[in-house]
Scaffold this motif. Structure first.
Motif, PDB file in Angstrom:
ATOM      1  N   GLY A 168      61.261 -17.005 -27.650  1.00  0.00           N
ATOM      2  CA  GLY A 168      61.525 -16.856 -26.060  1.00  0.00           C
ATOM      3  C   GLY A 168      60.715 -18.071 -25.495  1.00  0.00           C
ATOM      4  N   LYS A 169      60.369 -17.611 -24.220  1.00  0.00           N
ATOM      5  CA  LYS A 169      59.344 -18.364 -23.546  1.00  0.00           C
ATOM      6  C   LYS A 169      57.909 -18.445 -23.845  1.00  0.00           C
ATOM      7  CE  LYS A 169      57.326 -18.752 -18.670  1.00  0.00           C
ATOM      8  NZ  LYS A 169      57.214 -18.135 -17.425  1.00  0.00           N
ATOM      9  N   PRO A 170      57.403 -19.725 -24.147  1.00  0.00           N
ATOM     10  CA  PRO A 170      56.288 -19.717 -24.920  1.00  0.00           C
ATOM     11  C   PRO A 170      55.212 -18.978 -24.198  1.00  0.00           C
ATOM     12  CG  PRO A 170      57.039 -22.056 -24.607  1.00  0.00           C
ATOM     13  CD  PRO A 170      58.101 -20.946 -23.845  1.00  0.00           C
ATOM     14  N   PRO A 171      54.079 -18.306 -24.856  1.00  0.00           N
ATOM     15  CA  PRO A 171      53.212 -17.481 -24.059  1.00  0.00           C
ATOM     16  C   PRO A 171      52.212 -18.525 -23.876  1.00  0.00           C
ATOM     17  CG  PRO A 171      52.822 -17.452 -26.420  1.00  0.00           C
ATOM     18  CD  PRO A 171      54.167 -18.131 -26.334  1.00  0.00           C
ATOM     19  N   ILE A 172      51.439 -17.927 -22.335  1.00  0.00           N
ATOM     20  CA  ILE A 172      50.215 -18.815 -22.092  1.00  0.00           C
ATOM     21  C   ILE A 172      49.051 -17.979 -22.932  1.00  0.00           C
ATOM     22  CG2 ILE A 172      48.664 -19.107 -20.061  1.00  0.00           C
ATOM     23  CD1 ILE A 172      51.484 -20.312 -19.785  1.00  0.00           C
ATOM     24  N   MET A 173      48.368 -19.289 -23.626  1.00  0.00           N
ATOM     25  CA  MET A 173      47.228 -18.663 -24.361  1.00  0.00           C
ATOM     26  C   MET A 173      46.116 -18.470 -23.528  1.00  0.00           C
ATOM     27  SD  MET A 173      48.791 -18.188 -27.061  1.00  0.00           S
ATOM     28  CE  MET A 173      47.438 -17.893 -28.164  1.00  0.00           C
ATOM     29  N   LEU A 174      45.160 -17.742 -23.939  1.00  0.00           N
ATOM     30  CA  LEU A 174      43.670 -17.446 -23.239  1.00  0.00           C
ATOM     31  C   LEU A 174      42.824 -17.786 -24.323  1.00  0.00           C
ATOM     32  CD1 LEU A 174      44.756 -13.889 -21.845  1.00  0.00           C
ATOM     33  CD2 LEU A 174      44.559 -15.965 -20.439  1.00  0.00           C
ATOM     34  N   GLU A 175      41.675 -18.295 -23.706  1.00  0.00           N
ATOM     35  CA  GLU A 175      40.520 -18.628 -24.563  1.00  0.00           C
ATOM     36  C   GLU A 175      39.274 -17.990 -24.038  1.00  0.00           C
ATOM     37  OE1 GLU A 175      39.000 -22.499 -26.695  1.00  0.00           O
ATOM     38  OE2 GLU A 175      38.957 -22.713 -24.518  1.00  0.00           O
ATOM     39  N   PHE A 176      38.403 -17.267 -24.909  1.00  0.00           N
ATOM     40  CA  PHE A 176      37.271 -16.756 -24.532  1.00  0.00           C
ATOM     41  C   PHE A 176      36.262 -17.827 -24.492  1.00  0.00           C
ATOM     42  CE2 PHE A 176      33.353 -14.479 -25.762  1.00  0.00           C
ATOM     43  CZ  PHE A 176      33.018 -13.512 -24.812  1.00  0.00           C
ATOM     44  N   ILE A 177      35.259 -17.570 -23.448  1.00  0.00           N
ATOM     45  CA  ILE A 177      33.959 -18.743 -23.246  1.00  0.00           C
ATOM     46  C   ILE A 177      32.856 -18.215 -23.960  1.00  0.00           C
ATOM     47  CG2 ILE A 177      33.114 -20.337 -21.463  1.00  0.00           C
ATOM     48  CD1 ILE A 177      35.648 -19.975 -19.907  1.00  0.00           C
ATOM     49  N   ILE A 232      38.803 -14.026 -15.921  1.00  0.00           N
ATOM     50  CA  ILE A 232      38.943 -15.350 -15.254  1.00  0.00           C
ATOM     51  C   ILE A 232      37.682 -15.451 -14.056  1.00  0.00           C
ATOM     52  CG2 ILE A 232      40.173 -17.170 -14.580  1.00  0.00           C
ATOM     53  CD1 ILE A 232      42.412 -16.255 -16.170  1.00  0.00           C
ATOM     54  N   ALA A 233      38.052 -14.598 -13.546  1.00  0.00           N
ATOM     55  CA  ALA A 233      37.314 -14.700 -11.821  1.00  0.00           C
ATOM     56  C   ALA A 233      35.442 -14.701 -12.250  1.00  0.00           C
ATOM     57  CB  ALA A 233      37.443 -13.614 -11.025  1.00  0.00           C
ATOM     58  N   ASP A 234      35.401 -13.857 -13.281  1.00  0.00           N
ATOM     59  CA  ASP A 234      34.064 -13.912 -13.852  1.00  0.00           C
ATOM     60  C   ASP A 234      33.464 -15.132 -14.862  1.00  0.00           C
ATOM     61  OD1 ASP A 234      33.757 -11.440 -12.389  1.00  0.00           O
ATOM     62  OD2 ASP A 234      34.178 -10.191 -14.246  1.00  0.00           O
ATOM     63  N   GLY A 235      34.352 -15.828 -14.942  1.00  0.00           N
ATOM     64  CA  GLY A 235      34.178 -17.022 -16.027  1.00  0.00           C
ATOM     65  C   GLY A 235      34.042 -16.797 -17.404  1.00  0.00           C
ATOM     66  N   LEU A 236      34.590 -15.643 -17.835  1.00  0.00           N
ATOM     67  CA  LEU A 236      34.339 -15.368 -19.386  1.00  0.00           C
ATOM     68  C   LEU A 236      35.634 -15.688 -19.872  1.00  0.00           C
ATOM     69  CD1 LEU A 236      33.117 -11.718 -18.775  1.00  0.00           C
ATOM     70  CD2 LEU A 236      31.685 -13.606 -19.414  1.00  0.00           C
ATOM     71  N   VAL A 237      36.883 -16.107 -19.515  1.00  0.00           N
ATOM     72  CA  VAL A 237      38.041 -16.450 -19.892  1.00  0.00           C
ATOM     73  C   VAL A 237      38.693 -17.578 -19.084  1.00  0.00           C
ATOM     74  CG1 VAL A 237      40.244 -15.369 -20.564  1.00  0.00           C
ATOM     75  CG2 VAL A 237      38.125 -14.132 -20.833  1.00  0.00           C
ATOM     76  N   ARG A 238      39.413 -18.438 -20.062  1.00  0.00           N
ATOM     77  CA  ARG A 238      40.280 -19.461 -19.336  1.00  0.00           C
ATOM     78  C   ARG A 238      41.491 -19.598 -19.872  1.00  0.00           C
ATOM     79  NH1 ARG A 238      35.895 -23.314 -20.781  1.00  0.00           N
ATOM     80  NH2 ARG A 238      36.299 -23.517 -23.279  1.00  0.00           N
ATOM     81  N   GLU A 239      42.424 -20.010 -19.098  1.00  0.00           N
ATOM     82  CA  GLU A 239      43.873 -20.224 -19.414  1.00  0.00           C
ATOM     83  C   GLU A 239      43.913 -21.465 -20.177  1.00  0.00           C
ATOM     84  OE1 GLU A 239      46.590 -19.644 -16.566  1.00  0.00           O
ATOM     85  OE2 GLU A 239      46.745 -17.378 -16.758  1.00  0.00           O
ATOM     86  N   LEU A 240      44.460 -21.670 -21.354  1.00  0.00           N
ATOM     87  CA  LEU A 240      44.671 -22.992 -22.069  1.00  0.00           C
ATOM     88  C   LEU A 240      46.095 -23.459 -22.086  1.00  0.00           C
ATOM     89  CD1 LEU A 240      43.228 -21.945 -25.510  1.00  0.00           C
ATOM     90  CD2 LEU A 240      42.244 -23.484 -23.722  1.00  0.00           C
ATOM     91  N   GLY A 241      46.872 -22.892 -21.652  1.00  0.00           N
ATOM     92  CA  GLY A 241      48.653 -23.534 -21.550  1.00  0.00           C
ATOM     93  C   GLY A 241      49.393 -22.684 -22.484  1.00  0.00           C
ATOM     94  N   PRO A 242      50.650 -23.341 -22.734  1.00  0.00           N
ATOM     95  CA  PRO A 242      51.531 -22.717 -23.482  1.00  0.00           C
ATOM     96  C   PRO A 242      51.230 -22.639 -25.146  1.00  0.00           C
ATOM     97  CG  PRO A 242      52.550 -24.128 -21.987  1.00  0.00           C
ATOM     98  CD  PRO A 242      51.175 -24.485 -21.814  1.00  0.00           C
ATOM     99  N   GLY A 243      51.394 -21.574 -25.718  1.00  0.00           N
ATOM    100  CA  GLY A 243      51.394 -21.623 -26.906  1.00  0.00           C
ATOM    101  C   GLY A 243      52.482 -21.696 -27.699  1.00  0.00           C
ATOM    102  N   ARG A 244      52.407 -21.290 -29.129  1.00  0.00           N
ATOM    103  CA  ARG A 244      53.700 -21.571 -29.748  1.00  0.00           C
ATOM    104  C   ARG A 244      54.882 -20.437 -29.663  1.00  0.00           C
ATOM    105  NH1 ARG A 244      52.796 -21.949 -36.224  1.00  0.00           N
ATOM    106  NH2 ARG A 244      51.603 -23.562 -35.584  1.00  0.00           N
ATOM    107  N   SER A 245      55.966 -20.783 -29.397  1.00  0.00           N
ATOM    108  CA  SER A 245      57.227 -19.886 -29.209  1.00  0.00           C
ATOM    109  C   SER A 245      57.527 -19.335 -30.242  1.00  0.00           C
ATOM    110  CB  SER A 245      58.321 -20.622 -28.235  1.00  0.00           C
ATOM    111  OG  SER A 245      59.353 -19.844 -28.162  1.00  0.00           O
ATOM    112  N   THR A 246      58.042 -18.184 -30.396  1.00  0.00           N
ATOM    113  CA  THR A 246      58.625 -17.487 -31.397  1.00  0.00           C
ATOM    114  C   THR A 246      60.133 -17.167 -30.863  1.00  0.00           C
ATOM    115  OG1 THR A 246      57.890 -15.003 -30.641  1.00  0.00           O
ATOM    116  CG2 THR A 246      56.421 -16.250 -32.335  1.00  0.00           C
TER     117      THR A 246
END
Length: 365
Positions: free
Chosen positions: A62-71, A46-60
């Motif tokens: 438990g607590k919804p996972p935070i999704m990551l997106e490649f840039i 994330i610090a290198d600018g290669l990945v960003r967080e998108l927010g909560p994904g679909r819960s299965t």
């Protein structure tokens, strides 16, 4: 590039690059890493600018996972295909092998002309994305190149000459030189015909005959850079493979045997129309290439073998001949473990695309 241990950061980078979107928990499971280790690496990316967080994904449950997106567009590089056909082809690629721009220039086979042509391509492609940095330039050349990027043998006037150094000095951009089959193999392994293969052999027949080897998305070049030089193999009839199996050799022999004046397109048409001499020569070619492929596969034991180069212009019939011959020579095929036999997806552009990706791959170790 020598094959080395694949770090956790590299595994996560490659998984993100292929998946696009994924959670930290999935990364930990698919990369066999602990969640704390994944989190620490993600923070770096994330610090290198290669990945960003998108927010909560679909819960299965438990607590919804935070999704990551490649840039993919976080970095880009120039890839150059420098063959022996009088044309230098260049592409500007992002981290997902997408071609953002492409250019080509003609050249004459002398060092100054080649240097000027490469520099012109680099400037044309760099100027097309003003305001963004180019991570580097990967030049894939016809010839033998060692692990330090020195061209040791080539039909081009670049042997022992400071092509990379002068381009770096003139453009201010890092430049790396590699073999054309190595570059094409990397492109096919990342996002091409062999993207699901952990080990891949790429075999090409065009200007010359050669192979590129990939292990876990990294080019395997051996101790000196000579891995994949199958074109130097000697056939049972004492001919050198490269001299016998490139398309131009078939055309030359066809003209000698028939007395016809034709070019490569005419020869290909003769093959498709069932000309007996053309069919015989193409059948022999399939046998020669299968011989080289089986030698590489018996030594390397790949998951996939990709056939590329100008030879693909001979279509399905040649490829089926090649597959049949390979299966008769391969140890793995004889034991019911034949690697996937596929044709290149990137085609001619794969060499330049791979040149760019070799640069981009070096950003994360």
């Amino acid at each position: 590039m020598r094959f080395t241990y694949i770090s956790g950061k590299r595994r996560i980078f490659e998984k993100l690059r292929r998946e696009g979107r994924i959670s930290r928990a999935e990364l930990a499971r698919k990369c066999s890493l602990t969640r704390p280790a994944v989190s620490a690496i993600i923070e770096e990316l994330i610090a290198d600018g290669l990945v960003r967080e998108l927010g909560p994904g679909r819960s299965t449950g438990g607590k919804p996972p935070i999704m990551l997106e490649f840039i993919p567009d976080a970095r880009c590089a120039v890839g150059i295909n420098l063959g022996g056909d009088g044309q230098i082809e260049g592409v500007l690629c992002n981290l997902s092998c997408e071609i953002l721009n492409s250019e080509a220039v003609a050249y004459e086979n002398n060092f100054e002309n080649i240097l000027n042509g490469c520099e012109r391509l680099i400037r044309l492609l760099s100027n097309s994305i003003s305001g963004r940095n180019i991570s580097g330039v990967g030049i894939a050349v016809s010839g033998v190149v060692d692990n330090n990027g020195f061209v040791l043998q080539s039909m081009l006037d670049i042997v022992g000459k400071p092509l990379a150094e002068q381009l770096e000095r003139n453009t201010g951009i890092p430049v790396r030189i590699d073999r054309r089959p190595n570059a094409a193999a990397v492109a096919e392994a990342l996002f091409g015909a062999g993207r699901d293969a952990a080990k891949l052999v790429y075999l090409t027949s065009g200007i010359g005959v050669g192979a590129g080897l990939v292990m876990n998305c990294e080019s395997f070049t051996g101790s000196n850079g000579f891995a994949g030089e199958v074109g130097k193999l000697r056939l049972p009839d004492s001919r050198i493979l490269e001299e016998a199996a490139r398309p131009s050799a078939m055309l030359k022999e066809y003209i000698e045997k028939t007395g016809k004046s034709t070019d490569m397109n005419g020869f290909i048409r003769s093959f498709f129309s069932g000309d007996s001499i053309a069919v015989q020569l193409v059948t022999e070619n399939a046998h020669f290439l299968a011989y080289a492929a089986s030698v590489a596969a018996n030594l390397f034991d790949p998951d996939a073998l990709v056939l590329g180069g100008d030879i693909l212009e001979f279509g399905d019939r040649h490829f089926e001949m090649f597959k049949k011959e390979f299966q008769s020579m391969s140890v793995a095929a004889g034991l019911g473990k034949c690697p996937a036999l596929v044709r290149s997806i990137f085609g001619r552009q794969g060499v330049a695309v791979g040149g760019a990706q070799i640069i981009l791959d070096s950003l994360v170790q």
